[in-house]
Design a protein around this motif. Structure first.
Motif, PDB file in Angstrom:
ATOM      1  N   UNK A  76       0.862  -1.194   0.000  1.00 48.19           N
ATOM      2  CA  UNK A  76       0.000   0.000   0.000  1.00 48.19           C
ATOM      3  C   UNK A  76       0.900   1.246   0.000  1.00 48.19           C
ATOM      4  N   UNK A  77       0.703   2.163  -0.962  1.00 46.80           N
ATOM      5  CA  UNK A  77       1.564   3.351  -0.971  1.00 46.80           C
ATOM      6  C   UNK A  77       1.346   4.174   0.295  1.00 46.80           C
ATOM      7  N   UNK A  78       2.394   4.888   0.739  1.00 44.16           N
ATOM      8  CA  UNK A  78       2.195   5.678   1.960  1.00 44.16           C
ATOM      9  C   UNK A  78       1.498   6.979   1.579  1.00 44.16           C
ATOM     10  N   UNK A  79       0.601   7.393   2.476  1.00 48.23           N
ATOM     11  CA  UNK A  79      -0.094   8.676   2.265  1.00 48.23           C
ATOM     12  C   UNK A  79       0.568   9.723   3.154  1.00 48.23           C
ATOM     13  N   UNK A  80       1.113  10.767   2.546  1.00 40.52           N
ATOM     14  CA  UNK A  80       1.797  11.814   3.312  1.00 40.52           C
ATOM     15  C   UNK A  80       0.824  12.508   4.268  1.00 40.52           C
ATOM     16  N   UNK A  81      -0.426  12.578   3.864  1.00 35.15           N
ATOM     17  CA  UNK A  81      -1.424  13.241   4.725  1.00 35.15           C
ATOM     18  C   UNK A  81      -1.727  12.363   5.943  1.00 35.15           C
ATOM     19  N   UNK A  82      -1.901  11.066   5.698  1.00 32.70           N
ATOM     20  CA  UNK A  82      -2.133  10.143   6.826  1.00 32.70           C
ATOM     21  C   UNK A  82      -0.967  10.188   7.800  1.00 32.70           C
ATOM     22  N   UNK A  83       0.259  10.158   7.258  1.00 34.78           N
ATOM     23  CA  UNK A  83       1.446  10.171   8.118  1.00 34.78           C
ATOM     24  C   UNK A  83       1.515  11.461   8.901  1.00 34.78           C
ATOM     25  N   UNK A  84       1.249  12.582   8.257  1.00 35.12           N
ATOM     26  CA  UNK A  84       1.292  13.863   8.985  1.00 35.12           C
ATOM     27  C   UNK A  84       0.254  13.874  10.098  1.00 35.12           C
ATOM     28  N   UNK A  85      -0.930  13.373   9.830  1.00 31.63           N
ATOM     29  CA  UNK A  85      -1.970  13.345  10.879  1.00 31.63           C
ATOM     30  C   UNK A  85      -1.525  12.485  12.067  1.00 31.63           C
ATOM     31  N   UNK A  86      -0.928  11.323  11.768  1.00 36.11           N
ATOM     32  CA  UNK A  86      -0.461  10.428  12.843  1.00 36.11           C
ATOM     33  C   UNK A  86       0.648  11.111  13.650  1.00 36.11           C
ATOM     34  N   UNK A  87       1.605  11.722  12.969  1.00 34.63           N
ATOM     35  CA  UNK A  87       2.748  12.342  13.653  1.00 34.63           C
ATOM     36  C   UNK A  87       2.320  13.578  14.430  1.00 34.63           C
ATOM     37  N   UNK A  88       1.363  14.313  13.910  1.00 38.10           N
ATOM     38  CA  UNK A  88       0.850  15.471  14.655  1.00 38.10           C
ATOM     39  C   UNK A  88       0.083  15.018  15.906  1.00 38.10           C
ATOM     40  N   UNK A  89      -0.588  13.859  15.792  1.00 40.40           N
ATOM     41  CA  UNK A  89      -1.298  13.330  16.979  1.00 40.40           C
ATOM     42  C   UNK A  89      -0.269  12.912  18.051  1.00 40.40           C
ATOM     43  N   UNK A  90       0.844  12.359  17.567  1.00 42.00           N
ATOM     44  CA  UNK A  90       1.927  12.024  18.508  1.00 42.00           C
ATOM     45  C   UNK A  90       2.468  13.294  19.164  1.00 42.00           C
ATOM     46  N   UNK A  91       2.526  14.362  18.382  1.00 46.25           N
ATOM     47  CA  UNK A  91       2.990  15.654  18.914  1.00 46.25           C
ATOM     48  C   UNK A  91       2.067  16.186  19.988  1.00 46.25           C
ATOM     49  N   UNK A  92       0.768  15.954  19.807  1.00 46.33           N
ATOM     50  CA  UNK A  92      -0.200  16.416  20.816  1.00 46.33           C
ATOM     51  C   UNK A  92       0.005  15.667  22.141  1.00 46.33           C
ATOM     52  N   UNK A  93       0.343  14.391  22.031  1.00 48.86           N
ATOM     53  CA  UNK A  93       0.636  13.589  23.246  1.00 48.86           C
ATOM     54  C   UNK A  93       1.877  14.164  23.939  1.00 48.86           C
ATOM     55  N   UNK A  94       2.906  14.451  23.142  1.00 50.30           N
ATOM     56  CA  UNK A  94       4.143  15.001  23.718  1.00 50.30           C
ATOM     57  C   UNK A  94       3.869  16.344  24.393  1.00 50.30           C
ATOM     58  N   UNK A  95       3.062  17.188  23.736  1.00 52.54           N
ATOM     59  CA  UNK A  95       2.787  18.525  24.284  1.00 52.54           C
ATOM     60  C   UNK A  95       2.017  18.449  25.595  1.00 52.54           C
ATOM     61  N   UNK A  96       1.160  17.447  25.734  1.00 52.23           N
ATOM     62  CA  UNK A  96       0.413  17.285  26.998  1.00 52.23           C
ATOM     63  C   UNK A  96       1.395  17.130  28.165  1.00 52.23           C
ATOM     64  N   UNK A  97       2.412  16.309  27.933  1.00 48.94           N
ATOM     65  CA  UNK A  97       3.441  16.121  28.982  1.00 48.94           C
ATOM     66  C   UNK A  97       4.312  17.375  29.115  1.00 48.94           C
ATOM     67  N   UNK A  98       4.605  18.008  27.974  1.00 51.95           N
ATOM     68  CA  UNK A  98       5.466  19.194  27.966  1.00 51.95           C
ATOM     69  C   UNK A  98       4.848  20.321  28.787  1.00 51.95           C
TER      70      UNK A  98
END
Ligand code: IPD
Ligand code: CA
Ligand code: CA
Length: 254
Positions: free
Chosen positions: A1-23
């Motif tokens: 399955x080709x990677x979707x840059x939009x899907x990846x950005x959404x996943x990585x930004x969600x990870x960023x939100x988790x990091x910011x909660x702790x930050x």
């Protein structure tokens, strides 16, 4: 399955939100020491666990190698993840830290993203298709005179108690350059070369998860990525990224 840059950005930004909660709640952040000078926090672990689960959901065919959890499944087609690069900075409430995600297929880096949530900057690149910052194409600086250059470096070698601890190399290069920086995240440092904010970055004793995404982003923005002898390639134990125009001048001092 080709990677979707939009899907990846959404996943990585969600990870960023988790990091910011702790930050935003550092006074309650659990911090442990992996070694006398190497920290890991509950934020690193939480971000990596989220990324491993979310990437497996979207792309079950790829394996995973994370700094904190190690290797899982296929290692010929894998995600290479540093959940928080710049943990020390993170624990002190500083802004230069990033979430680094790379995809390696049969030994070739094909996708890389470094998201710096506290700076609200998302860098990404796809092999052969250029590099972007917040959706805009980026490229390395035009500085061709080392004397007018700004450089950045890091000192992983000090953590590793190496004899070659980069201090003499740093002084040699600092003496002949205009600006010197130690931002605290190799992944973000490499993106700053890609974005033309610094003209060169070097560091020793890193790991592939520190540099995989940032190195691809730098290469796709027109950077050179070599070891300290000028051999082209991504060598985590000895990485030098430059705008290309000052490569020979800086190699002479490495
Ligand atoms: C660190 C950062 C830092 C570098 C250290 C790395 P970490 O990553 O990249 O800039 O100098 O050597 O370990 O440990 O925060 O993921
Ligand atoms: Ca790291
Ligand atoms: Ca890390």
């Amino acid at each position: 399955m080709p990677i979707s840059l939009i899907t990846l950005e959404n996943v990585i930004r969600e990870a960023g939100a988790i990091a910011l909660t702790h930050f935003k709640n550092l006074k309650h952040l659990e911090i442990t020491k992996k070694s006398p000078r190497d920290l890991v926090t509950e934020a690193d672990v939480a971000v990596e666990a989220f990324l491993q689960q979310a990437l497996a959901e979207h792309y079950p065919q790829y394996g995973f190698w994370g700094e904190e959890s190690g290797h899982s499944a296929s290692q010929t087609q894998r995600w290479i993840v540093d959940p928080i690069d710049g943990t020390h900075s993170f624990t002190r409430g500083q802004y230069f830290w990033g979430i680094s995600v790379a995809l390696e297929i049969d030994g070739e880096l094909v996708f890389g993203a470094v998201y710096a949530p506290a700076l609200n900057d998302y860098y990404s690149a796809k092999k052969g298709e250029g590099a972007w910052k917040n959706g805009e194409p980026i490229k390395v600086s035009n500085e061709s005179n080392l004397g007018d250059a700004m450089i950045s470096t890091g000192f992983a070698c000090l953590r590793s108690y190496l004899k070659d601890n980069n201090l003499q190399r740093f002084c040699r290069i600092a003496e002949v350059t205009t600006g010197q920086r130690r931002f605290g995240s190799a992944a973000v440092d490499l993106c700053l070369v890609a974005d033309g904010q610094v003209d060169a970055f070097w560091e020793q004793e890193l790991n592939l998860y520190d540099v995989a995404a940032g190195a691809l982003i730098a290469l796709e923005a027109g950077a050179t990525v070599t070891d300290f002898q000028g051999n082209e390639g991504v060598f985590p134990k000895q990485i030098l990224a430059t705008n290309g125009k000052i490569l020979s001048q800086i190699l002479a001092l490495m």
